[in-house]
Write a protein that holds these residues in place. Sequence first.
Motif, PDB file in Angstrom:
ATOM      1  N   ALA A  31       8.437  -3.487  14.354  1.00  0.00           N
ATOM      2  CA  ALA A  31       7.267  -3.481  13.459  1.00  0.00           C
ATOM      3  C   ALA A  31       7.590  -4.303  12.224  1.00  0.00           C
ATOM      4  O   ALA A  31       8.718  -4.255  11.709  1.00  0.00           O
ATOM      5  CB  ALA A  31       6.893  -2.059  13.067  1.00  0.00           C
ATOM      6  N   GLN A  32       6.605  -5.052  11.754  1.00  0.00           N
ATOM      7  CA  GLN A  32       6.772  -5.897  10.567  1.00  0.00           C
ATOM      8  C   GLN A  32       5.595  -5.669   9.627  1.00  0.00           C
ATOM      9  O   GLN A  32       4.450  -5.566  10.072  1.00  0.00           O
ATOM     10  CB  GLN A  32       6.832  -7.378  10.968  1.00  0.00           C
ATOM     11  CG  GLN A  32       8.013  -7.718  11.851  1.00  0.00           C
ATOM     12  CD  GLN A  32       7.898  -9.100  12.472  1.00  0.00           C
ATOM     13  OE1 GLN A  32       6.826  -9.495  12.914  1.00  0.00           O
ATOM     14  NE2 GLN A  32       9.005  -9.830  12.521  1.00  0.00           N
ATOM     15  N   GLY A  33       5.894  -5.594   8.339  1.00  0.00           N
ATOM     16  CA  GLY A  33       4.817  -5.385   7.383  1.00  0.00           C
ATOM     17  C   GLY A  33       5.341  -5.144   5.982  1.00  0.00           C
ATOM     18  O   GLY A  33       6.457  -5.546   5.627  1.00  0.00           O
ATOM     19  N   TRP A  34       4.520  -4.456   5.192  1.00  0.00           N
ATOM     20  CA  TRP A  34       4.837  -4.195   3.789  1.00  0.00           C
ATOM     21  C   TRP A  34       5.146  -2.719   3.575  1.00  0.00           C
ATOM     22  O   TRP A  34       4.566  -1.842   4.232  1.00  0.00           O
ATOM     23  CB  TRP A  34       3.671  -4.597   2.893  1.00  0.00           C
ATOM     24  CG  TRP A  34       3.515  -6.083   2.757  1.00  0.00           C
ATOM     25  CD1 TRP A  34       4.081  -6.898   1.809  1.00  0.00           C
ATOM     26  CD2 TRP A  34       2.756  -6.946   3.610  1.00  0.00           C
ATOM     27  NE1 TRP A  34       3.724  -8.204   2.019  1.00  0.00           N
ATOM     28  CE2 TRP A  34       2.907  -8.271   3.116  1.00  0.00           C
ATOM     29  CE3 TRP A  34       1.957  -6.741   4.743  1.00  0.00           C
ATOM     30  CZ2 TRP A  34       2.301  -9.369   3.715  1.00  0.00           C
ATOM     31  CZ3 TRP A  34       1.357  -7.828   5.356  1.00  0.00           C
ATOM     32  CH2 TRP A  34       1.526  -9.121   4.832  1.00  0.00           C
ATOM     33  N   VAL A  35       6.008  -2.476   2.614  1.00  0.00           N
ATOM     34  CA  VAL A  35       6.334  -1.101   2.246  1.00  0.00           C
ATOM     35  C   VAL A  35       5.191  -0.542   1.398  1.00  0.00           C
ATOM     36  O   VAL A  35       4.887  -1.061   0.328  1.00  0.00           O
ATOM     37  CB  VAL A  35       7.650  -1.043   1.440  1.00  0.00           C
ATOM     38  CG1 VAL A  35       7.887   0.369   0.918  1.00  0.00           C
ATOM     39  CG2 VAL A  35       8.813  -1.515   2.303  1.00  0.00           C
ATOM     40  N   GLU A  36       4.587   0.500   1.905  1.00  0.00           N
ATOM     41  CA  GLU A  36       3.480   1.123   1.182  1.00  0.00           C
ATOM     42  C   GLU A  36       4.004   2.205   0.240  1.00  0.00           C
ATOM     43  O   GLU A  36       3.673   2.221  -0.949  1.00  0.00           O
ATOM     44  CB  GLU A  36       2.475   1.695   2.172  1.00  0.00           C
ATOM     45  CG  GLU A  36       1.128   2.051   1.572  1.00  0.00           C
ATOM     46  CD  GLU A  36       0.088   2.276   2.659  1.00  0.00           C
ATOM     47  OE1 GLU A  36      -0.116   3.455   3.018  1.00  0.00           O
ATOM     48  OE2 GLU A  36      -0.503   1.303   3.157  1.00  0.00           O
ATOM     49  N   LEU A  46      -5.649  -8.297  -2.349  1.00  0.00           N
ATOM     50  CA  LEU A  46      -6.163  -8.464  -0.995  1.00  0.00           C
ATOM     51  C   LEU A  46      -5.326  -7.740   0.053  1.00  0.00           C
ATOM     52  O   LEU A  46      -5.742  -7.643   1.211  1.00  0.00           O
ATOM     53  CB  LEU A  46      -6.248  -9.959  -0.647  1.00  0.00           C
ATOM     54  CG  LEU A  46      -7.321 -10.749  -1.395  1.00  0.00           C
ATOM     55  CD1 LEU A  46      -7.188 -12.237  -1.095  1.00  0.00           C
ATOM     56  CD2 LEU A  46      -8.719 -10.261  -1.040  1.00  0.00           C
ATOM     57  N   ARG A  47      -4.168  -7.223  -0.323  1.00  0.00           N
ATOM     58  CA  ARG A  47      -3.385  -6.432   0.639  1.00  0.00           C
ATOM     59  C   ARG A  47      -4.034  -5.075   0.920  1.00  0.00           C
ATOM     60  O   ARG A  47      -3.697  -4.423   1.912  1.00  0.00           O
ATOM     61  CB  ARG A  47      -1.960  -6.230   0.120  1.00  0.00           C
ATOM     62  CG  ARG A  47      -1.130  -7.497   0.136  1.00  0.00           C
ATOM     63  CD  ARG A  47       0.309  -7.211  -0.242  1.00  0.00           C
ATOM     64  NE  ARG A  47       1.054  -8.445  -0.451  1.00  0.00           N
ATOM     65  CZ  ARG A  47       2.311  -8.497  -0.852  1.00  0.00           C
ATOM     66  NH1 ARG A  47       2.976  -7.357  -1.111  1.00  0.00           N
ATOM     67  NH2 ARG A  47       2.927  -9.651  -1.018  1.00  0.00           N
ATOM     68  N   ASP A  48      -4.921  -4.662   0.064  1.00  0.00           N
ATOM     69  CA  ASP A  48      -5.670  -3.422   0.278  1.00  0.00           C
ATOM     70  C   ASP A  48      -6.469  -3.548   1.580  1.00  0.00           C
ATOM     71  O   ASP A  48      -7.252  -4.490   1.738  1.00  0.00           O
ATOM     72  CB  ASP A  48      -6.612  -3.204  -0.915  1.00  0.00           C
ATOM     73  CG  ASP A  48      -7.452  -1.960  -0.791  1.00  0.00           C
ATOM     74  OD1 ASP A  48      -7.446  -1.301   0.269  1.00  0.00           O
ATOM     75  OD2 ASP A  48      -8.162  -1.641  -1.770  1.00  0.00           O
ATOM     76  N   PRO A  49      -6.275  -2.649   2.548  1.00  0.00           N
ATOM     77  CA  PRO A  49      -7.006  -2.742   3.818  1.00  0.00           C
ATOM     78  C   PRO A  49      -8.524  -2.815   3.635  1.00  0.00           C
ATOM     79  O   PRO A  49      -9.223  -3.434   4.453  1.00  0.00           O
ATOM     80  CB  PRO A  49      -6.605  -1.452   4.549  1.00  0.00           C
ATOM     81  CG  PRO A  49      -5.256  -1.120   3.996  1.00  0.00           C
ATOM     82  CD  PRO A  49      -5.322  -1.526   2.541  1.00  0.00           C
ATOM     83  N   LYS A  50      -9.034  -2.216   2.582  1.00  0.00           N
ATOM     84  CA  LYS A  50     -10.472  -2.295   2.300  1.00  0.00           C
ATOM     85  C   LYS A  50     -10.889  -3.748   2.062  1.00  0.00           C
ATOM     86  O   LYS A  50     -11.962  -4.178   2.491  1.00  0.00           O
ATOM     87  CB  LYS A  50     -10.799  -1.432   1.078  1.00  0.00           C
ATOM     88  CG  LYS A  50     -12.244  -1.486   0.638  1.00  0.00           C
ATOM     89  CD  LYS A  50     -12.479  -0.566  -0.563  1.00  0.00           C
ATOM     90  CE  LYS A  50     -13.923  -0.638  -1.042  1.00  0.00           C
ATOM     91  NZ  LYS A  50     -14.164   0.261  -2.194  1.00  0.00           N
ATOM     92  N   LYS A  51     -10.035  -4.484   1.349  1.00  0.00           N
ATOM     93  CA  LYS A  51     -10.358  -5.887   1.072  1.00  0.00           C
ATOM     94  C   LYS A  51     -10.258  -6.717   2.352  1.00  0.00           C
ATOM     95  O   LYS A  51     -11.061  -7.626   2.573  1.00  0.00           O
ATOM     96  CB  LYS A  51      -9.415  -6.448   0.004  1.00  0.00           C
ATOM     97  CG  LYS A  51      -9.339  -5.614  -1.273  1.00  0.00           C
ATOM     98  CD  LYS A  51     -10.670  -5.605  -2.009  1.00  0.00           C
ATOM     99  CE  LYS A  51     -10.686  -4.569  -3.123  1.00  0.00           C
ATOM    100  NZ  LYS A  51      -9.532  -4.591  -4.009  1.00  0.00           N
TER     101      LYS A  51
END
Length: 435
Positions: free
Chosen positions: A19-24, A122-127
């Motif tokens: 899995a790849q992504g950002w630390v929330e 823009l990292r906000d999933p809503k955006k």
Amino acid sequence: MERTHVAKVAHHIGQIVKAQGWVETIRDQKAVQFVILRDPTGSVQIVHERQRDETIATLISSLTAESAIEVIGTVVENKSVKLGGIEIQVASIKIHNLAVAGLPITADSDLDKRLDWRFLDLRDPKKRLIFEIQTAAEQAMREFWTQNHFIEIHSPKLMGSASESGAELFHVDYFDGDAYLAQSPQFYKQMAMAAGFERVFEIGPVFRANPSFTSRHDTEFTSVDVEISWVSSHEDVMQIEERWLQYILQELAPTYGERVQQVFGTEIVVPSIPFPRVTMEEAYAILAEDGYEVPREAKGDLDPEGERRLAARIQKQHGNQFVFVTDYPSKARPFYHMRPDGKPELTKSFDLIWKGLEVTTGAQREHRYDVLCAQAQEKGLSLDPIAYYLNFFKHGCPPHGGYGFGLTRMLMVLLGADSVREVTFVYRGPNRLTP
């Protein structure tokens, strides 16, 4: 090893995934470490027992919010985990980019601050959902146009003269002369009609040197433009647009309706057609019945409050979020709008109002050379700078009409946003040229 998006992780219980992504978020506890990893498809919990691997424990302890990481581990069920009842037990972790500690914005930051750091905002999933919907809407637009025999054009954005109001032009030094950023593809859409293309569309940037700071204005935006030949009146243009919009919303509703309701609290309503139509004269009468008088400076048009009140009245009477306002006075419209026979004070034009916001301006165009020249001169325009445009009508141009539609205004209305700034990827306004 191929990447597994978070949305697919649950399909791999008992298997090793990457899995790849950002630390929330991070919970660095004494015995167990938890990290929430987010990618464009969702979020998943990553878990590591400290005693299992000291190197991994040290890496996790060094993490900061929004760091870009890669995790390899085994997917296991855990019913106590709120994120889908699964988690990934870490076997290895790689930090691709460690974020500087202390983010410059939060979810509660004001809009201007968030626009300063738009890439983080823009990292906000809503955006992200906004732009997923924009993508799907444009795809639906193109499907409709393709099915109805339209041709796509790409008009120039550097022009030697104005296409709309000269007061809203951005001047550009052009070698030893002057140029202007295009305010619309209007002249070139009409050139396509003179070329025999008959039905054209364009999705592209336009520029308006408008010093307005309202929620609906920007200095650069994406315009959606359509032009069709052999129309008998502006009614033909309105019929095309209402069918087009109905098709778009029919395509969006099944895929995005539930998510839009959950995230934005608004409903994607597929409209019935035909949309209600009222003339400008009738619109003024309706507003007067409600005790509202359009301000003097807006005479010949509707001000924002007038648009909201008229839309509310139409919604109540006809159950439709859309209303065409037609037959604008010629003093309020460009020289190239056709005028009805015997009624030179009016134009064969319209605006489309959606839930109280104007999203479209359209008209049947004047295609007769002598009439067009006379109307331009009546507006105080010199014919020399637009001679190339006038030439379109000297050699057999068919009757035609079209409309311009604001993409960000559509998103603003559809998602219930407060401003076009919220639904524009990177906003440009009188005081904003960065990022």
